[in-house]
Design a protein around this motif. Structure first.
Motif, short mmCIF file in Angstrom:
data_model
loop_
_atom_site.label_atom_id
_atom_site.label_comp_id
_atom_site.label_asym_id
_atom_site.label_seq_id
_atom_site.Cartn_x
_atom_site.Cartn_y
_atom_site.Cartn_z
N CYS A 10 -5.15 4.40 -0.37
CA CYS A 10 -4.10 3.56 0.22
C CYS A 10 -3.93 3.87 1.71
O CYS A 10 -3.78 2.96 2.53
CB CYS A 10 -2.77 3.78 -0.51
SG CYS A 10 -2.72 3.15 -2.20
N LEU A 11 -3.95 5.14 2.05
CA LEU A 11 -3.80 5.54 3.44
C LEU A 11 -4.97 5.04 4.29
O LEU A 11 -4.79 4.63 5.44
CB LEU A 11 -3.67 7.06 3.54
CG LEU A 11 -2.42 7.65 2.90
CD1 LEU A 11 -2.47 9.17 2.91
CD2 LEU A 11 -1.16 7.16 3.60
N LYS A 12 -6.17 5.07 3.73
CA LYS A 12 -7.33 4.54 4.46
C LYS A 12 -7.21 3.04 4.66
O LYS A 12 -7.56 2.51 5.72
CB LYS A 12 -8.62 4.87 3.69
CG LYS A 12 -8.99 6.35 3.71
CD LYS A 12 -10.25 6.61 2.88
CE LYS A 12 -10.61 8.08 2.89
NZ LYS A 12 -11.81 8.37 2.06
N ILE B 281 -0.60 12.74 7.05
CA ILE B 281 -0.33 12.73 5.61
C ILE B 281 -1.63 12.88 4.83
O ILE B 281 -1.71 13.64 3.86
CB ILE B 281 0.39 11.42 5.20
CG1 ILE B 281 1.74 11.32 5.90
CG2 ILE B 281 0.58 11.37 3.69
CD1 ILE B 281 2.40 9.95 5.77
N ALA B 282 -2.67 12.17 5.27
CA ALA B 282 -3.97 12.25 4.59
C ALA B 282 -4.56 13.65 4.68
O ALA B 282 -5.15 14.14 3.71
CB ALA B 282 -4.92 11.23 5.20
N ARG B 283 -4.40 14.31 5.83
CA ARG B 283 -4.92 15.68 5.98
C ARG B 283 -4.25 16.63 5.01
O ARG B 283 -4.88 17.55 4.48
CB ARG B 283 -4.73 16.17 7.42
CG ARG B 283 -5.79 15.68 8.39
CD ARG B 283 -5.75 16.48 9.68
NE ARG B 283 -4.46 16.37 10.37
CZ ARG B 283 -4.21 15.47 11.30
NH1 ARG B 283 -5.13 14.59 11.67
NH2 ARG B 283 -3.02 15.44 11.88
N GLY B 284 -2.98 16.42 4.76
CA GLY B 284 -2.27 17.28 3.82
C GLY B 284 -2.80 17.16 2.40
O GLY B 284 -2.70 18.10 1.61
N GLU C 118 0.83 -1.21 0.00
CA GLU C 118 0.00 0.00 0.00
C GLU C 118 0.86 1.25 0.00
O GLU C 118 0.53 2.25 -0.65
CB GLU C 118 -0.93 -0.01 1.21
CG GLU C 118 -2.01 -1.05 1.15
CD GLU C 118 -2.85 -0.97 -0.11
OE1 GLU C 118 -3.27 0.14 -0.49
OE2 GLU C 118 -3.09 -2.03 -0.72
N LEU C 119 1.96 1.22 0.72
CA LEU C 119 2.86 2.36 0.75
C LEU C 119 3.45 2.62 -0.64
O LEU C 119 3.50 3.78 -1.10
CB LEU C 119 3.99 2.09 1.75
CG LEU C 119 4.81 3.29 2.21
CD1 LEU C 119 3.95 4.25 3.02
CD2 LEU C 119 6.00 2.83 3.04
N ASP C 120 3.86 1.57 -1.32
CA ASP C 120 4.38 1.71 -2.69
C ASP C 120 3.32 2.28 -3.62
O ASP C 120 3.59 3.15 -4.46
CB ASP C 120 4.85 0.36 -3.22
CG ASP C 120 6.12 -0.13 -2.52
OD1 ASP C 120 6.81 0.70 -1.91
OD2 ASP C 120 6.38 -1.35 -2.57
N ALA C 121 2.08 1.80 -3.48
CA ALA C 121 0.99 2.27 -4.34
C ALA C 121 0.69 3.75 -4.09
O ALA C 121 0.41 4.50 -5.03
CB ALA C 121 -0.26 1.42 -4.11
N ALA C 122 0.74 4.16 -2.83
CA ALA C 122 0.49 5.57 -2.50
C ALA C 122 1.57 6.46 -3.11
O ALA C 122 1.26 7.52 -3.69
CB ALA C 122 0.43 5.75 -0.99
N ALA D 278 2.14 17.34 -2.90
CA ALA D 278 2.37 15.94 -3.23
C ALA D 278 3.77 15.50 -2.82
O ALA D 278 3.95 14.40 -2.27
CB ALA D 278 2.16 15.72 -4.73
N SER D 279 4.77 16.32 -3.08
CA SER D 279 6.15 15.94 -2.73
C SER D 279 6.33 15.83 -1.22
O SER D 279 7.06 14.96 -0.72
CB SER D 279 7.16 16.94 -3.30
OG SER D 279 6.89 18.25 -2.83
N ASP D 280 5.65 16.69 -0.46
CA ASP D 280 5.69 16.58 1.00
C ASP D 280 5.10 15.26 1.47
O ASP D 280 5.62 14.63 2.40
CB ASP D 280 4.93 17.75 1.64
CG ASP D 280 5.66 19.08 1.52
OD1 ASP D 280 6.86 19.07 1.16
OD2 ASP D 280 5.05 20.12 1.78
N ALA D 281 4.02 14.85 0.83
CA ALA D 281 3.38 13.59 1.21
C ALA D 281 4.29 12.40 0.90
O ALA D 281 4.40 11.47 1.71
CB ALA D 281 2.05 13.44 0.48
N VAL D 282 4.95 12.42 -0.27
CA VAL D 282 5.86 11.34 -0.64
C VAL D 282 7.01 11.26 0.37
O VAL D 282 7.42 10.16 0.80
CB VAL D 282 6.40 11.53 -2.07
CG1 VAL D 282 7.52 10.54 -2.36
CG2 VAL D 282 5.28 11.39 -3.09
#
Length: 329
Positions: A48-50, A78-81, A24-28, A134-138
């Motif tokens: 993925c996060l859910k 991360i999801a909130r961002g 799931e982490l890879d998919a996100a 997006a880059s912050d989330a990655v």
């Protein structure tokens, strides 16, 4: 449904959990890596996060509380961002869907002005998405990887999962009763959250009986979508009734709100029928049944398959008996 989002009965529980979380982490991360449709990528990453949060809830009894709480909090952060970029699109989809279901008389309803306001909101969210969101989330997901790659469930078997499933399913039954007892929008939203967990828990456990549990996952998913429509209408009503946001005349606003409430009544009637079927079984027997499926799947996975041999080949121990039989004949 993510095909990798499942627990494999053929391996120890900790290994199965690590395999699912890392997939799931890879998919996100893949979803956020500047695809042609960035918003679709954000949507996939949030799903993925859910799924990760649901998995952690399922195995919570087998994890130290501080580890569970800190990991879930990091995933939520991360999801909130990513939420503004997705929510702007989701509300537009919701108003379009609602518009198809209700009677609209003339141009005086709040719908068109509300859609224009949501389009402006979406444009602002798109601008933010082009920045560092997006880059912050990655980057945050990368820091989460060591934790997920080293998860260990104790004891390393199905018993923590059974406890987690029992707690989650019991919470869903309680939330179902609470929602219809109060009729409160937030109580229906809370019930929906438990259904989303149940749907994903059935996905995780599907390998132990694919035909039955995949069907149950789809039933829970469909009910969750009905309640999702209900929640969207609640959000739209909140927007339309906000004093600082005027989308139509008071008369047209009142008429529109009445239509919204009628649509919610229809949705909740359907939800009650589906929920009564999905949650009919008490938590103890339900979890015992799922655990029996799982243990049988584990035993099947450990049993080596029988190796068939050609008809003209005999085992070494049988060769002498065959020769003596021929000689005596």
């Amino acid at each position: 449904m993510s095909s990798s989002f499942s627990l494999d009965p053929a391996v120890p529980m900790s290994a199965a959990v690590r395999r699912a979380t890392c997939a799931e982490l890879d998919a996100a991360c893949s979803g956020l890596a500047s695809p042609p449709d960035r918003h679709k990528g954000v949507h996939e990453a949030r799903k993925c996060l859910k799924r990760l949060r649901s998995l952690l809830l399922l195995i919570r009894p087998g994890l130290p509380d501080p580890l569970f709480l800190s990991t879930v909090d990091r995933i939520r952060s991360i999801a909130r961002g990513l939420a503004p970029a997705r929510d702007a699109h989701a509300l537009l989809d919701a108003i379009n869907k609602l518009h198809e279901k209700i009677e609209v008389d003339g141009d005086g309803t709040p719908v068109q002005n509300l859609k224009a306001w949501l389009h402006r909101r979406r444009k602002a969210a798109e601008h933010s998405l082009k920045g560092t969101m997006a880059s912050d989330a990655v980057e945050a997901l990368a820091t989460l990887r060591p934790t997920l790659a080293n998860l260990a469930v104790y004891p390393d078997n199905f018993s923590p999962v059974a406890k987690g499933l029992r707690d989650s399913y019991r919470a869903g039954r309680k939330a179902f009763s609470q929602a219809f007892a109060t009729g409160d929008d937030e109580d229906f939203h809370d019930w929906r959250k438990t259904l989303q967990h149940h749907w994903r828990h059935m996905q995780l456990l599907t390998p132990c009986w694919p035909s039955e549990l995949s069907a149950r996952a789809e039933l829970a998913r469909g009910l969750s979508q009905v309640l999702g429509d209900d929640h969207d209408i609640s959000l739209i009503q909140q927007l339309v009734s906000t004093p600082t946001l005027v989308f139509a005349t008071p008369e047209d606003t009142v008429a529109f709100m009445k239509q919204c409430r009628q649509r919610q009544k229809d949705l909740r009637r359907e939800a009650k029928k589906r929920g009564a079927r999905l949650l009919a079984e008490r938590s103890g027997p339900f979890v015992d049944r799922i655990e029996a499926y799982w243990q049988d799947a584990v035993r099947t996975a450990k049993t080596p398959p029988a190796v068939a041999r050609p008809n003209n080949v005999v085992a070494f121990g049988e060769a002498g008996a065959v020769a003596r039989s021929r000689a005596s004949g």
